[in-house]
Motif scaffolding. Structure first.
Motif, short mmCIF file in Angstrom:
data_model
loop_
_atom_site.label_atom_id
_atom_site.label_comp_id
_atom_site.label_asym_id
_atom_site.label_seq_id
_atom_site.Cartn_x
_atom_site.Cartn_y
_atom_site.Cartn_z
N LYS A 54 0.74 -1.15 -0.11
CA LYS A 54 0.05 0.08 0.01
C LYS A 54 0.69 1.28 -0.02
N GLY A 55 2.19 1.29 -0.08
CA GLY A 55 3.04 2.46 0.20
C GLY A 55 3.27 2.75 -1.05
N LYS A 56 4.13 3.99 -1.30
CA LYS A 56 4.54 4.61 -2.74
C LYS A 56 5.91 4.15 -2.98
N THR A 57 6.20 3.80 -4.11
CA THR A 57 7.45 3.45 -4.65
C THR A 57 7.94 4.92 -5.48
N PHE A 58 9.28 5.06 -5.39
CA PHE A 58 9.76 6.18 -6.28
C PHE A 58 11.03 5.58 -6.80
N MET A 59 11.28 5.80 -8.19
CA MET A 59 12.42 5.44 -8.88
C MET A 59 12.98 6.42 -9.79
#
Length: 379
Positions: free
Chosen positions: A277-282
Motif C-alpha cells: 500500500k506504500g508509494k515507490t519512487f524510482m
C-alpha cells in the motif's frame, strides 16, 4: 624549534551544504609524525578556529597497523577548509563525544548482528537463527534480508533493547520512548538485502555464516559478513559483505564482493513492500529509489542509492505470496563487486516529515557520492 605539522586542505566542489562529512586520510602521509609521536598523540585541528576535532583510527585487517584516519567536518557550498595535523601539546586531550557508532554480534539473541549510529539502527540474522528455522524450532529466521530498528534518540540503544527483550520477551517491539522494531522482514529482502536476478527469479543466500567486527567508534563502525555458497541457476556464488555506517548518516554503505566460476547476472537489491500500500519512487538516471509506507500510524521511508553508472533498471514486483513483493533495483550484470547505500527515515524520529523530504535526502546523498570532497595533504 619549528613545530611539526602538516596541513590538510578539503574542498567541497558542489553547491550543496554538506554536514557530518567524513574525511578519510591515508596514515602513510603522516608516517614521520606517527613514528615519532604515535597514533593517539596526533591531533587534527581546524586551522581557522583552532578547535581540536574528534577523530578515529581504523585498523582494517587487525595487524596492529592503522590503515585509515578519519574525522568529520561541515562544509558550506563550494567551501574550502584547512586543518592542521600536529602532536598534542601539554594539557591537550583528544575530544570525546556522547554520540557514537556501534556494532556487535549478538549471541544471546540467536546470532543477530546489529549496528547503529545516532540516527538509525539495523540488524541481520546469523547461523543459529537459520538452524532454528530449518529445524522448525522457536526463534528461527531464515533470511539474508536486513531488518530496521526504528530509533528516535541519538544515543546507543542496541545493548539496552536486547537486555530489555531478554527480561521481557517482545520488549523491543514496543516503543517506550526510544523507538522500537515494528519492521517485518521474514524471508524478504527487508531493507536492502540482495540476490541475483535471472529469468524472473531472485536467487538469494541464507543467513550470514560468519562475521568480523573491524571498528566501532565515535565516527564510524565497520564489519564484514560472509555467506556460504548458494546456487544461482546452477552455479555457486559466495559473498563477502562489508558494511560501514558513519555518524550523522541515515544510510549505511554496503560493499559486496562476489566470487563464482562464471559471469554473474544482475544483482537485485530489494526493499520489501509489506502490504503493497506504500508509494515507490524510482529515479534510475540518478540512482535513487525509495518506498514510503505507513507503519503504526507513522510513515517510514526506506531508500537505496546505487551509483548511477551501475544501474540497469528498477521495478515493482508485486505477488500474492507473503514476503515476496519488492521494489527491485538491478545492477548491470557481470559485477564481481558492488557498492550501494541503504537506510531509512522515520516520521516519529522527527528527522523527516514527508516523502518529499526523504527522497530529497536520497538525491542529495547520491550527488555527494558522485562528487566527493577533494582532499590534499601538504607541508
Amino acid at each position: 624549534m619549528k613545530r611539526q605539522e602538516l596541513t590538510i586542505s578539503v574542498h567541497n566542489p558542489t553547491n550543496l551544504e554538506r554536514t557530518h562529512e567524513t574525511i578519510e586520510l591515508d596514515p602513510s602521509q603522516f608516517k614521520s609524525l606517527i613514528d615519532e609521536h604515535g597514533y593517539s598523540n596526533l591531533g587534527i585541528f581546524n586551522k581557522e578556529t583552532g578547535d581540536l576535532l574528534l577523530n578515529q583510527w581504523i585498523d582494517e585487517n587487525g595487524n596492529g597497523q592503522q590503515d585509515q584516519w578519519i574525522f568529520q567536518a561541515d562544509f558550506n557550498p563550494n567551501a574550502k577548509l584547512e586543518f592542521v595535523v600536529r602532536p598534542l601539546e601539554k594539557g591537550e586531550k583528544q575530544p570525546q563525544s556522547q554520540k557514537s557508532t556501534y556494532s556487535r554480534f549478538v549471541p544471546e539473541r540467536t546470532d543477530d548482528y546489529a549496528w547503529e549510529n545516532d540516527r538509525v539502527a539495523f540488524r541481520t540474522f546469523g547461523p543459529d537463527a537459520q538452524q532454528r528455522a530449518e529445524n522448525k524450532k522457536p526463534g528461527g529466521t531464515l533470511t539474508s534480508g536486513i531488518d530496521l530498528w526504528l530509533k528516535r534518540v541519538d544515543y546507543p540503544i542496541i545493548n539496552k533493547w536486547y537486555k530489555n527483550n531478554e527480561e521481557k520477551k517482545g520488549a523491543y517491539h514496543i516503543d517506550s520512548g526510544e523507538g522500537y522494531d515494528p519492521y517485518h522482514v521474514g524471508v524478504s529482502r527487508g531493507a536492502g538485502g540482495i540476490g541475483f536476478w535471472l529469468n524472473d527469479s531472485l536467487y538469494t543466500s541464507k543467513n550470514f555464516a560468519s562475521y568480523e567486527t573491524i571498528s566501532e567508534g565515535p565516527i564510524r563502525t565497520v564489519f564484514k559478513l560472509k555467506y556460504k555458497p548458494w546456487d544461482v541457476n546452477g552455479q555457486k556464488v559466495t559473498e563477502e559483505k562489508k558494511v560501514t555506517l558513519d555518524l550523522g548518516s541515515n544510510l549505511c554503505h554496503f560493499q559486496s564482493t562476489f566470487s563464482s566460476a562464471s559471469a554473474l547476472p544482475s544483482v537485485g537489491i530489494g526493499i520489501t513492500l509489506h502490504d503493497k500500500k506504500g508509494k515507490t519512487f524510482m529515479a534510475e538516471k540518478e540512482g535513487v529509489f525509495s518506498y514510503w509506507e505507513e507503519i503504526d500510524e507513522d510513515h517510514l521511508g526506506v531508500g537505496i542509492v546505487l551509483p548511477k553508472e551501475h544501474v540497469q533498471k528498477a521495478f515493482e514486483r508485486k505477488v500474492d505470496h507473503k514476503d515476496a513483493s519488492h521494489l527491485m533495483v538491478l545492477s548491470k550484470p557481470n559485477l564481481s563487486e558492488l557498492s550501494y547505500y541503504v537506510g531509512y527515515g522515520w516520521e516519529r524520529s522527527k528527522q523527516f516529515t514527508s516523502e518529499k523530504e526523504w527522497n530529497d535526502y536520497l538525491a542529495f546523498y547520491a550527488e555527494k557520492i558522485q562528487t566527493p570532497l577533494v582532499v590534499e595533504v601538504y607541508n
